[in-house]
Design a protein around this motif. Structure first.
Motif, mmCIF file in Angstrom:
data_model
loop_
_atom_site.group_PDB
_atom_site.id
_atom_site.type_symbol
_atom_site.label_atom_id
_atom_site.label_comp_id
_atom_site.label_asym_id
_atom_site.label_seq_id
_atom_site.Cartn_x
_atom_site.Cartn_y
_atom_site.Cartn_z
ATOM 1 N N ASN A 41 19.287 72.832 104.443
ATOM 2 C CA ASN A 41 19.537 73.126 103.030
ATOM 3 C C ASN A 41 19.581 74.611 102.686
ATOM 4 O O ASN A 41 19.620 74.971 101.527
ATOM 5 C CB ASN A 41 18.520 72.412 102.139
ATOM 6 C CG ASN A 41 17.106 72.814 102.410
ATOM 7 O OD1 ASN A 41 16.846 73.749 103.140
ATOM 8 N ND2 ASN A 41 16.173 72.102 101.823
ATOM 9 N N MET A 124 16.071 58.634 106.722
ATOM 10 C CA MET A 124 16.557 59.192 105.456
ATOM 11 C C MET A 124 15.958 60.550 105.091
ATOM 12 O O MET A 124 16.248 61.083 104.021
ATOM 13 C CB MET A 124 16.301 58.220 104.292
ATOM 14 C CG MET A 124 16.873 56.839 104.457
ATOM 15 S SD MET A 124 18.581 56.691 103.988
ATOM 16 C CE MET A 124 18.545 57.121 102.294
ATOM 17 N N LYS A 126 16.472 63.511 106.460
ATOM 18 C CA LYS A 126 17.489 64.561 106.504
ATOM 19 C C LYS A 126 18.278 64.597 105.196
ATOM 20 O O LYS A 126 18.480 65.651 104.605
ATOM 21 C CB LYS A 126 18.418 64.322 107.698
ATOM 22 C CG LYS A 126 19.375 65.431 107.959
ATOM 23 C CD LYS A 126 20.149 65.152 109.242
ATOM 24 C CE LYS A 126 21.158 66.235 109.515
ATOM 25 N NZ LYS A 126 21.918 65.970 110.728
ATOM 26 N N ALA A 127 18.693 63.450 104.705
ATOM 27 C CA ALA A 127 19.430 63.375 103.437
ATOM 28 C C ALA A 127 18.539 63.761 102.262
ATOM 29 O O ALA A 127 18.992 64.388 101.299
ATOM 30 C CB ALA A 127 19.988 61.974 103.236
ATOM 31 N N TYR A 128 17.260 63.403 102.337
ATOM 32 C CA TYR A 128 16.306 63.734 101.272
ATOM 33 C C TYR A 128 16.145 65.245 101.145
ATOM 34 O O TYR A 128 16.124 65.790 100.042
ATOM 35 C CB TYR A 128 14.968 63.062 101.565
ATOM 36 C CG TYR A 128 13.890 63.333 100.553
ATOM 37 C CD1 TYR A 128 13.954 62.802 99.275
ATOM 38 C CD2 TYR A 128 12.787 64.104 100.885
ATOM 39 C CE1 TYR A 128 12.954 63.035 98.343
ATOM 40 C CE2 TYR A 128 11.784 64.348 99.968
ATOM 41 C CZ TYR A 128 11.878 63.816 98.698
ATOM 42 O OH TYR A 128 10.892 64.055 97.790
ATOM 43 N N LYS A 130 18.280 67.537 102.144
ATOM 44 C CA LYS A 130 19.548 68.163 101.769
ATOM 45 C C LYS A 130 19.826 68.065 100.269
ATOM 46 O O LYS A 130 20.493 68.920 99.706
ATOM 47 C CB LYS A 130 20.711 67.511 102.522
ATOM 48 C CG LYS A 130 20.888 68.003 103.921
ATOM 49 C CD LYS A 130 22.136 67.377 104.502
ATOM 50 C CE LYS A 130 22.443 67.952 105.858
ATOM 51 N NZ LYS A 130 23.688 67.391 106.399
ATOM 52 N N SER A 131 19.335 67.020 99.624
ATOM 53 C CA SER A 131 19.644 66.818 98.215
ATOM 54 C C SER A 131 18.815 67.747 97.329
ATOM 55 O O SER A 131 17.697 68.108 97.660
ATOM 56 C CB SER A 131 19.394 65.371 97.825
ATOM 57 O OG SER A 131 18.033 65.065 97.929
#
Length: 145
Positions: A41, A124, A126-128, A130-131
């Protein structure tokens, strides 16, 4: 709430506001050592005042990640001032990064390489990370951290 290594925090102010970061350790003077990691991120290793983060209940296991070299002396800036002439500016333009910046980049790469497998092990996560965090359609008084 006591910040524990591996806990996820949300930065509330500054350049990286709204980013989720991993707390690496508590430092002196109410500071937390956090990282994005940079490859996920864009948040590098930095010190953040505890007043500018929200600690969440989400945690990952970061045992085995070496963060001992990141202390107050590591982040201390050089005392010498650069020359402020026009000639000095154009002379320095195009030169390599200072040794301290190169060392910082190498340390960031090593830290990211150690953290990414641990992040990928949690579903999840990695997506958490990044957001971005924002309060739009959520009622803030009903939020739980």
């Amino acid at each position: 709430m006591v910040a524990e290594p591996g806990q996820i925090a949300i930065i509330l102010a500054g350049r990286y506001k709204g980013k989720r970061v991993i707390v690496l350790k508590e430092m002196s003077n109410n500071l937390l050592l956090v990282t994005g990691p940079f490859r996920l991120n864009g948040v590098p290793v930095r010190r953040v005042n505890r007043a500018y983060v929200i600690l969440t209940r989400t945690k990952i296991d970061i045992s085995g990640v070496d963060v001992a070299k990141f202390d107050d002396a590591y982040f201390k800036k050089d005392a010498k001032k650069a020359e402020k002439s026009e000639e000095a500016f154009f002379e320095s333009h195009g030169k390599k990064l200072p040794k301290k910046a190169e060392k910082f980049l190498q340390d960031q790469k090593v830290l990211d390489a150690a953290l990414l497998p641990k992040i990928k092990a949690v579903p999840m996560m990695k997506a958490y990370l990044k957001s971005s965090f924002s309060v739009t359609a959520i009622r803030p008084h009903q939020m739980r951290f």
